[in-house]
Scaffold this motif. Structure first.
Motif, mmCIF file in Angstrom:
data_model
loop_
_atom_site.group_PDB
_atom_site.id
_atom_site.type_symbol
_atom_site.label_atom_id
_atom_site.label_comp_id
_atom_site.label_asym_id
_atom_site.label_seq_id
_atom_site.Cartn_x
_atom_site.Cartn_y
_atom_site.Cartn_z
ATOM 1 N N MET A 9 7.025 -7.351 39.083
ATOM 2 C CA MET A 9 6.358 -6.313 40.047
ATOM 3 C C MET A 9 5.907 -5.065 39.145
ATOM 4 O O MET A 9 4.858 -4.511 39.415
ATOM 5 N N LEU A 10 6.665 -4.886 37.971
ATOM 6 C CA LEU A 10 6.017 -3.663 36.987
ATOM 7 C C LEU A 10 4.624 -4.162 36.446
ATOM 8 O O LEU A 10 3.964 -3.335 36.477
ATOM 9 N N SER A 11 4.633 -5.421 35.937
ATOM 10 C CA SER A 11 3.307 -6.179 35.673
ATOM 11 C C SER A 11 2.001 -5.647 36.586
ATOM 12 O O SER A 11 1.121 -5.265 36.169
ATOM 13 N N ARG A 12 2.274 -5.960 37.994
ATOM 14 C CA ARG A 12 1.472 -5.870 38.907
ATOM 15 C C ARG A 12 1.025 -4.282 39.227
ATOM 16 O O ARG A 12 -0.032 -4.175 39.328
ATOM 17 N N SER A 13 2.228 -3.535 39.135
ATOM 18 C CA SER A 13 1.702 -2.238 39.372
ATOM 19 C C SER A 13 0.859 -1.698 38.325
ATOM 20 O O SER A 13 0.232 -0.569 38.733
ATOM 21 N N LEU A 14 1.086 -2.219 37.032
ATOM 22 C CA LEU A 14 -0.167 -1.596 36.131
ATOM 23 C C LEU A 14 -1.350 -2.025 36.378
ATOM 24 O O LEU A 14 -2.332 -1.105 35.832
ATOM 25 N N ALA A 15 -1.639 -3.087 37.046
ATOM 26 C CA ALA A 15 -2.849 -3.322 37.512
ATOM 27 C C ALA A 15 -3.596 -2.161 38.361
ATOM 28 O O ALA A 15 -4.771 -1.937 38.478
ATOM 29 N N LYS A 16 -2.819 -1.532 39.104
ATOM 30 C CA LYS A 16 -3.200 -0.566 40.251
ATOM 31 C C LYS A 16 -3.067 0.860 39.796
ATOM 32 O O LYS A 16 -3.603 1.617 40.321
ATOM 33 N N ASN A 17 -2.259 1.131 38.750
ATOM 34 C CA ASN A 17 -2.090 2.401 38.280
ATOM 35 C C ASN A 17 -3.360 3.024 37.638
ATOM 36 O O ASN A 17 -3.890 2.556 36.870
ATOM 37 N N SER A 18 -3.399 4.292 37.891
ATOM 38 C CA SER A 18 -4.668 5.103 37.263
ATOM 39 C C SER A 18 -4.437 6.083 36.423
ATOM 40 O O SER A 18 -5.482 6.797 36.105
ATOM 41 N N GLY A 19 -3.207 6.228 35.869
ATOM 42 C CA GLY A 19 -2.613 7.458 35.039
ATOM 43 C C GLY A 19 -2.139 7.030 33.761
ATOM 44 O O GLY A 19 -2.376 7.709 32.808
ATOM 45 N N LEU A 20 -1.449 5.874 33.757
ATOM 46 C CA LEU A 20 -0.517 5.673 32.467
ATOM 47 C C LEU A 20 -1.596 5.380 31.469
ATOM 48 O O LEU A 20 -2.403 4.592 31.437
ATOM 49 N N VAL A 21 -1.297 6.160 30.443
ATOM 50 C CA VAL A 21 -2.147 5.917 28.828
ATOM 51 C C VAL A 21 -1.312 5.064 27.911
ATOM 52 O O VAL A 21 -1.867 4.412 27.188
ATOM 53 N N PHE A 22 -0.013 5.456 27.899
ATOM 54 C CA PHE A 22 0.683 4.896 26.736
ATOM 55 C C PHE A 22 2.138 4.235 27.420
ATOM 56 O O PHE A 22 2.837 4.936 28.408
ATOM 57 N N LEU A 23 2.287 3.003 26.971
ATOM 58 C CA LEU A 23 3.519 2.474 27.602
ATOM 59 C C LEU A 23 4.312 1.739 26.436
ATOM 60 O O LEU A 23 3.406 0.939 25.636
ATOM 61 N N SER A 24 5.386 1.901 26.205
ATOM 62 C CA SER A 24 6.168 1.207 25.043
ATOM 63 C C SER A 24 7.250 0.247 25.714
ATOM 64 O O SER A 24 8.190 0.693 26.316
ATOM 65 N N LEU A 25 7.251 -0.916 25.587
ATOM 66 C CA LEU A 25 8.023 -1.886 26.026
ATOM 67 C C LEU A 25 8.798 -2.639 24.809
ATOM 68 O O LEU A 25 9.114 -3.764 24.917
ATOM 69 N N TRP A 26 8.728 -2.107 23.594
ATOM 70 C CA TRP A 26 9.111 -2.670 22.377
ATOM 71 C C TRP A 26 10.534 -2.948 22.457
ATOM 72 O O TRP A 26 11.434 -2.317 22.917
ATOM 73 N N MET A 27 10.858 -4.324 22.144
ATOM 74 C CA MET A 27 12.177 -4.933 22.056
ATOM 75 C C MET A 27 12.765 -4.622 23.294
ATOM 76 O O MET A 27 14.141 -4.271 23.407
ATOM 77 N N CYS A 28 12.289 -5.067 24.524
ATOM 78 C CA CYS A 28 12.938 -5.057 25.658
ATOM 79 C C CYS A 28 13.136 -6.167 26.542
ATOM 80 O O CYS A 28 13.435 -6.359 27.662
ATOM 81 N N GLY A 29 13.246 -7.232 25.709
ATOM 82 C CA GLY A 29 13.715 -8.704 25.985
ATOM 83 C C GLY A 29 12.863 -9.195 27.206
ATOM 84 O O GLY A 29 13.064 -10.069 28.013
ATOM 85 N N VAL A 30 11.611 -8.980 27.217
ATOM 86 C CA VAL A 30 10.513 -9.271 28.254
ATOM 87 C C VAL A 30 10.272 -10.958 28.192
ATOM 88 O O VAL A 30 10.200 -11.429 29.184
ATOM 89 N N GLY A 31 10.487 -11.590 26.969
ATOM 90 C CA GLY A 31 10.125 -12.752 27.041
ATOM 91 C C GLY A 31 8.839 -13.645 27.163
ATOM 92 O O GLY A 31 7.875 -12.579 27.576
#
Length: 128
Positions: free
Chosen positions: A71-93
C-alpha cells in the motif's frame, strides 16, 4: 526512541490534515504494518509533506507488513510532495523491493530514496 507501531500509525494519520509540517524524523522505532498503512493513506492526500525518515524500523515482519508496504509503495506513485524517503534497514525484502520498484517509476517528485540493507533483488535496485 522505541515508539510502538500504534504511535507511528497515529503520527502518520496526523499528516492527512497537515498543511504546514514538512519533515518527520522517525528512525529507530518499532513501526511496522500499522504505520505503513497509515502513512500510505496520508501520502495519497498530502502534497505538503516532503521528507520522511523511517530508517531502522521493522516495517515488514509478517504478511500484514507485506500488504501494508505494498500500500505504501502504491501511495508513492500518487504522492506529489515527498522529496526524500529513507527506508534504510527496514526489513523490506525482495517482495517489498519489487513493489517499490514497480510503483516508484510513476512518482515525479521523489529526489532521494535510501533503501540500503533491505535484501532487494539486484534487478529492482537497478530500477530504483
Amino acid at each position: 526512541m522505541n515508539l510502538p507501531d500504534s504511535a507511528g500509525a497515529y503520527l502518520c494519520r496526523a499528516l492527512k490534515g497537515n498543511s504546514t509540517l514538512i519533515k518527520y524524523e522517525l528512525g529507530g522505532n518499532e513501526f511496522s504494518s500499522k504505520t505503513c498503512k497509515s502513512l500510505a493513506e496520508s501520502l495519497e492526500v498530502n502534497g505538503t509533506f516532503s521528507s520522511m525518515n523511517l530508517e531502522g524500523n521493522p516495517l515488514v515482519v509478517d504478511e500484514e507488513g507485506k500488504e501494508s508496504f505494498e500500500m505504501l509503495s502504491r501511495s508513492l506513485a500518487k504522492n506529489s510532495g515527498l522529496v526524500f524517503l529513507s527506508l534504510w534497514m527496514c526489513g523490506v525484502g525482495v517482495e517489498g523491493g519489487r513493489a517499490l520498484a514497480r510503483n516508484i517509476v510513476e512518482n515525479t517528485t521523489l529526489v532521494s530514496l535510501e533503501v540500503g540493507y533491505n535484501n532487494f533483488d539486484n534487478s529492482d535496485v537497478m530500477v530504483l
